[in-house]
Enzyme design. Structure first.
Site, PDB file in Angstrom:
ATOM      1  CB  ALA A 227      -0.868  -0.121   1.292  1.00 43.33           C
ATOM      2  CG  ASP A 228       3.465   2.356   3.209  1.00 44.53           C
ATOM      3  OD1 ASP A 228       2.532   3.148   3.388  1.00 44.53           O
ATOM      4  OD2 ASP A 228       3.894   1.925   4.127  1.00 44.53           O
ATOM      5  CG  MET A 229       6.363   0.013  -1.519  1.00 47.48           C
ATOM      6  SD  MET A 229       7.419  -1.458  -1.954  1.00 47.48           S
ATOM      7  CE  MET A 229       8.516  -1.102  -3.432  1.00 47.48           C
TER       8      MET A 229
ATOM      9  N   GLY B 294       3.212   5.757  -3.124  1.00 48.96           N
ATOM     10  CA  GLY B 294       4.306   6.597  -3.530  1.00 48.96           C
ATOM     11  C   GLY B 294       4.285   6.308  -5.284  1.00 48.96           C
TER      12      GLY B 294
END
Length: 400
Positions: free
Chosen positions: A171-173, A176
């Site tokens: 989810a973070d990547m 980003g």
């Protein structure tokens, strides 16, 4: 930074930590932007301490996503600290933050209204758990929470098992990456409008993009898609199989032509002619009847032999590598996908390249992940602060 870098001349102020924001700005740095990373004095990016493992005194997590940046340690709670960040933003192209609440942004004088007034051409990207609007705006968000709430975690794992997180912070990547797309789009739009804009990014929404085909199923029939393990919902056979030596690989029969090629290679033209398996739709409908036969066939030879033969026959397939096997794959190494940078305290630090290969404006890998406050004096001097003023800022705890 080479003059040919795609984002040469673009200045990015990175007031983010953890992963989504730093991953975004690392890619912008790889593309040639001058990225200035702002961290808290004495503490720094929280990911510096997400360990073990360490390299020296630095967590590998931090080192993986912070190359190609200059780092300053700045206390934005202090008036003098806010003055510095305002000076940085005055001629910047991009500002990123992942402070959770608008109140916090306003308190520190780094909200969009304040910064865009200082620099109307500024592209301001906000990364948060749920975005800056809606009933959950301002609530803290984390990768694993986003995986859970997005619907993807319910689909991951064995058919009869528990919901399973994706092992990397997907989810973070993903957030980003979409932030990079938004920033590049806004830079392009600014060329004609002359104005910057606000980019509102949400971890939850970024993670939900992985539902694309499942969302299509739901929108079509209103049914909640079931967990399928390694079984593909629309393609058969397209999953993990085990060879005679116990090794697993992926068999990717993505079309009826490939199915015919597979059957021909294994000497089972009868399977291709069987009306239950003639088309992909037939194979999906008769999955339980087909897969035991396919698995029995695959158990007849070792993995490497299958990979060699199937590739020669035009049937897509691939070994299920361990992390070590993937990172030492000769093909990956020859394409330069492992970046090695000399760090003044840690020696060679390795990380994964940004997988964009451009013929005329190549990406560049120039700077090691910065030590906390490594470039504070350099950046302050560029803003016009004298050596005496910088010493005073350090003495006051504004700069470190």
């Amino acid at each position: 930074m080479t003059e040919q870098a795609p984002l040469s001349g673009i200045k990015v102020i990175d007031q983010t930590q953890a992963l989504a924001g730093p991953y975004c700005t690392m890619i912008l740095g790889d593309l040639g932007a001058d990225v200035i990373k702002i961290e808290r004095p004495g503490v720094g990016d929280q990911s510096r301490h997400w360990a073990p493992p360490y390299i020296g005194d630095q967590g590998c997590y931090y080192l993986a996503v912070n190359r190609n940046k200059r780092g300053i340690a700045l206390n934005i709670r202090a008036d003098a600290g806010r003055e510095i960040i305002h000076k940085l933003v005055a001629d910047a192209d991009v500002f990123l933050t992942n402070l959770a609440t608008t109140d916090s942004l306003q308190r520190y004088g780094i909200d969009y209204r304040t910064l865009s007034a200082l620099n109307p051409g500024l592209i301001y990207a906000s990364i948060s758990g749920y975005g800056r609007s809606g009933p959950r705006a301002g609530q803290p968000g984390y990768d694993l929470v986003s995986q859970a709430e997005s619907g993807t975690m319910a689909l991951t794992g064995e058919v009869d098992g528990a919901p399973m997180r994706f092992p990397t912070p997907i989810a973070d990547m993903t957030c980003g990456l979409f932030t990079v797309i938004g920033i590049l789009s806004a830079l392009n739009a600014r060329q004609s409008s002359g104005k910057g804009q606000f980019i509102d990014m949400s971890l939850q929404e970024g993670q939900m993009t992985w539902l694309e085909n499942y969302a299509g199923e739901y929108f079509a029939d209103g049914q909640d898609p079931p967990r399928r393990g390694n079984q593909h919902p629309q393609v058969v056979p397209y999953e993990a199989v085990q060879a005679s030596d116990g090794d697993w690989f992926i068999l990717g029969v993505g079309s009826d032509n490939v199915w015919a090629a597979f059957c021909r290679h294994v000497g089972r033209d009868d399977l291709a002619a069987d009306p239950r398996f003639a088309s992909n739709a037939d194979r999906i409908a008769n999955y339980e009847a087909l897969l035991p036969t396919v698995r029995e066939i695959i158990r007849g030879k070792p993995c490497d032999q299958w990979l060699t033969e199937l590739r020669a026959a035009g049937v897509p397939c691939g070994r299920i590598n361990t992390v070590a096997e993937a990172l030492t794959d000769p093909h990956i190494l020859e394409r330069g996908f492992i970046v090695e940078l000399e760090h003044p305290a840690l020696g060679i630090v390795k990380s994964l390249a940004t997988p964009v290969h451009m013929s005329d404006t190549p990406l560049s890998y120039r700077r090691h992940p910065p030590r906390l406050g490594e470039h504070s004096d350099e950046v302050a001097a560029e803003l016009g602060y004298s050596a005496a003023a910088i010493a005073g800022l350090r003495a006051d705890g504004v700069l470190a």
